[in-house]
Design a protein around this motif. Structure first.
Motif, PDB file in Angstrom:
ATOM      1  N   ASP A 151      -0.250  28.121   9.365  1.00 25.78           N
ATOM      2  CA  ASP A 151      -0.798  29.390   9.824  1.00 25.78           C
ATOM      3  C   ASP A 151      -0.817  30.447   8.733  1.00 25.78           C
ATOM      4  OD1 ASP A 151       1.913  29.799   9.689  1.00 25.78           O
ATOM      5  OD2 ASP A 151       2.140  30.458  11.764  1.00 25.78           O
ATOM      6  N   ASP A 152      -0.092  30.223   7.652  1.00 25.42           N
ATOM      7  CA  ASP A 152      -0.111  31.180   6.553  1.00 25.42           C
ATOM      8  C   ASP A 152      -0.981  30.691   5.391  1.00 25.42           C
ATOM      9  OD1 ASP A 152       1.477  29.143   5.632  1.00 25.42           O
ATOM     10  OD2 ASP A 152       3.220  30.387   5.212  1.00 25.42           O
ATOM     11  N   GLY A 153      -1.770  29.621   5.631  1.00 28.44           N
ATOM     12  CA  GLY A 153      -2.697  29.123   4.629  1.00 28.44           C
ATOM     13  C   GLY A 153      -2.073  28.217   3.588  1.00 28.44           C
ATOM     14  N   ARG A 154      -0.794  27.942   3.693  1.00 35.28           N
ATOM     15  CA  ARG A 154      -0.131  27.072   2.720  1.00 35.28           C
ATOM     16  C   ARG A 154      -0.431  25.617   3.044  1.00 35.28           C
ATOM     17  NH1 ARG A 154       5.201  29.922   0.788  1.00 35.28           N
ATOM     18  NH2 ARG A 154       4.690  32.016   1.424  1.00 35.28           N
ATOM     19  N   ARG A 155      -0.521  24.840   2.016  1.00 32.16           N
ATOM     20  CA  ARG A 155      -0.743  23.409   2.189  1.00 32.16           C
ATOM     21  C   ARG A 155       0.617  22.731   1.998  1.00 32.16           C
ATOM     22  NH1 ARG A 155      -5.875  21.802  -1.289  1.00 32.16           N
ATOM     23  NH2 ARG A 155      -6.001  20.102   0.202  1.00 32.16           N
ATOM     24  N   GLU A 156       1.352  22.630   3.091  1.00 34.43           N
ATOM     25  CA  GLU A 156       2.677  22.015   3.034  1.00 34.43           C
ATOM     26  C   GLU A 156       2.907  21.199   4.298  1.00 34.43           C
ATOM     27  OE1 GLU A 156       4.743  26.197   4.494  1.00 34.43           O
ATOM     28  OE2 GLU A 156       5.277  25.403   2.536  1.00 34.43           O
ATOM     29  N   THR A 157       3.743  20.200   4.156  1.00 38.25           N
ATOM     30  CA  THR A 157       4.077  19.385   5.314  1.00 38.25           C
ATOM     31  C   THR A 157       5.033  20.158   6.213  1.00 38.25           C
ATOM     32  OG1 THR A 157       6.023  18.395   4.283  1.00 38.25           O
ATOM     33  CG2 THR A 157       3.891  17.271   3.929  1.00 38.25           C
ATOM     34  N   GLU A 158       5.257  19.637   7.399  1.00 38.22           N
ATOM     35  CA  GLU A 158       6.206  20.284   8.315  1.00 38.22           C
ATOM     36  C   GLU A 158       7.598  20.345   7.679  1.00 38.22           C
ATOM     37  OE1 GLU A 158       7.897  19.924  12.878  1.00 38.22           O
ATOM     38  OE2 GLU A 158       6.839  18.223  12.006  1.00 38.22           O
ATOM     39  N   THR A 159       7.983  19.311   6.981  1.00 35.81           N
ATOM     40  CA  THR A 159       9.288  19.266   6.321  1.00 35.81           C
ATOM     41  C   THR A 159       9.362  20.295   5.205  1.00 35.81           C
ATOM     42  OG1 THR A 159       9.490  16.926   6.836  1.00 35.81           O
ATOM     43  CG2 THR A 159      10.923  17.777   5.110  1.00 35.81           C
ATOM     44  N   GLU A 160       8.312  20.398   4.388  1.00 34.64           N
ATOM     45  CA  GLU A 160       8.294  21.396   3.321  1.00 34.64           C
ATOM     46  C   GLU A 160       8.340  22.808   3.895  1.00 34.64           C
ATOM     47  OE1 GLU A 160       5.763  19.084  -0.166  1.00 34.64           O
ATOM     48  OE2 GLU A 160       4.693  20.039   1.499  1.00 34.64           O
ATOM     49  N   ARG A 161       7.606  23.028   4.969  1.00 31.62           N
ATOM     50  CA  ARG A 161       7.603  24.343   5.616  1.00 31.62           C
ATOM     51  C   ARG A 161       9.008  24.677   6.130  1.00 31.62           C
ATOM     52  NH1 ARG A 161       3.600  23.759   8.853  1.00 31.62           N
ATOM     53  NH2 ARG A 161       2.152  24.744   7.437  1.00 31.62           N
ATOM     54  N   ALA A 162       9.657  23.710   6.764  1.00 32.74           N
ATOM     55  CA  ALA A 162      11.011  23.934   7.278  1.00 32.74           C
ATOM     56  C   ALA A 162      11.977  24.226   6.131  1.00 32.74           C
ATOM     57  CB  ALA A 162      11.477  22.724   8.080  1.00 32.74           C
ATOM     58  N   ASP A 163      11.855  23.490   5.023  1.00 32.15           N
ATOM     59  CA  ASP A 163      12.721  23.742   3.861  1.00 32.15           C
ATOM     60  C   ASP A 163      12.509  25.150   3.311  1.00 32.15           C
ATOM     61  OD1 ASP A 163      13.814  21.192   3.978  1.00 32.15           O
ATOM     62  OD2 ASP A 163      12.505  20.373   2.408  1.00 32.15           O
ATOM     63  N   ARG A 164      11.237  25.559   3.179  1.00 28.63           N
ATOM     64  CA  ARG A 164      10.938  26.900   2.665  1.00 28.63           C
ATOM     65  C   ARG A 164      11.452  27.976   3.604  1.00 28.63           C
ATOM     66  NH1 ARG A 164       7.101  30.156   4.190  1.00 28.63           N
ATOM     67  NH2 ARG A 164       5.815  28.515   5.106  1.00 28.63           N
ATOM     68  N   ARG A 165      11.194  27.802   4.898  1.00 27.36           N
ATOM     69  CA  ARG A 165      11.642  28.790   5.870  1.00 27.36           C
ATOM     70  C   ARG A 165      13.165  28.872   5.904  1.00 27.36           C
ATOM     71  NH1 ARG A 165       9.505  28.089  11.420  1.00 27.36           N
ATOM     72  NH2 ARG A 165      10.183  30.232  11.650  1.00 27.36           N
ATOM     73  N   TRP A 166      13.833  27.732   5.750  1.00 29.30           N
ATOM     74  CA  TRP A 166      15.294  27.728   5.734  1.00 29.30           C
ATOM     75  C   TRP A 166      15.808  28.512   4.529  1.00 29.30           C
ATOM     76  CZ3 TRP A 166      18.951  27.010   9.076  1.00 29.30           C
ATOM     77  CH2 TRP A 166      20.263  27.008   8.605  1.00 29.30           C
ATOM     78  N   ASP A 167      15.233  28.244   3.349  1.00 31.62           N
ATOM     79  CA  ASP A 167      15.656  28.957   2.143  1.00 31.62           C
ATOM     80  C   ASP A 167      15.462  30.463   2.291  1.00 31.62           C
ATOM     81  OD1 ASP A 167      16.371  26.567   0.926  1.00 31.62           O
ATOM     82  OD2 ASP A 167      14.514  26.405  -0.239  1.00 31.62           O
ATOM     83  N   GLU A 168      14.324  30.868   2.843  1.00 27.91           N
ATOM     84  CA  GLU A 168      14.056  32.294   3.047  1.00 27.91           C
ATOM     85  C   GLU A 168      15.058  32.905   4.022  1.00 27.91           C
ATOM     86  OE1 GLU A 168      10.016  32.310   4.399  1.00 27.91           O
ATOM     87  OE2 GLU A 168       9.185  32.022   2.384  1.00 27.91           O
TER      88      GLU A 168
END
Length: 173
Positions: free
Chosen positions: A18-35
């Motif tokens: 939804d934010d236009g990033r090309r990432e897998t669900e796992t990558e998105r979860a990792d990024r969101r967790w880090d943030e």
């Protein structure tokens, strides 16, 4: 190769989040967790320092001079500080307990909720701390106005402005 193990360059443009990033669900979860953990570090440090100071107040000579109302405010403040600390530390414990179970997207959601609850409890802690300090330090007639003004400022900074920006800059598609 399953979807969770694909790298972002393997993700088609149609799978962009939804934010236009090309990432897998796992990558998105990792990024969101880090943030989220970076955000928690800021709030957690502040609430822990405040809570530590609150715990020492009861051992000061002036504490015995407090009236019943101020002692009640103090107890409420300590309980709020303790619960805020618990909620803001909870994401770390949550992550540790569920690590390796392949439920990081769900863990991020729960950790985010706990962090939001922690921020609301921190708001309560700061409000009651300010109320207690100002009741002891100033004329009682101005205290409600000062506390209300500061709480309004917190509400604008912490909730209203982010909500406005979210509404203003979020597209319908």
């Amino acid at each position: 190769m399953d979807a969770s193990s694909r790298r972002s360059e393997d993700v088609p443009a149609s799978a962009a989040g939804d934010d236009g990033r090309r990432e897998t669900e796992t990558e998105r979860a990792d990024r969101r967790w880090d943030e989220l953990i970076q955000e928690v570090r800021v709030a957690q440090t502040g609430v822990q320092i405040l809570f530590g100071f609150l715990l020492t107040v009861v051992f000061t000579p002036r504490f015995t001079d407090l009236g019943d109302t101020d002692r009640t405010i103090y107890v409420v403040t300590v309980v709020l500080g303790s619960t805020a600390t618990g909620a803001l530390i909870a994401p770390v414990s949550f992550h540790r307990i569920v690590a390796g179970r392949r439920i990081k997207p769900q863990a991020v959601v729960w950790a985010s909720r706990l962090t939001f609850v922690g921020l609301v409890l921190l708001l309560g802690t700061l409000t009651s701390s300010l109320l207690l300090v100002l009741r002891v330090a100033t004329d009682d007639s101005v205290v409600p106005w000062l506390v209300a003004g500061v709480v309004a400022w917190y509400l604008v900074c912490w909730f209203a402005l982010p909500a406005w920006a979210r509404h203003r800059h979020t597209t319908a598609d």
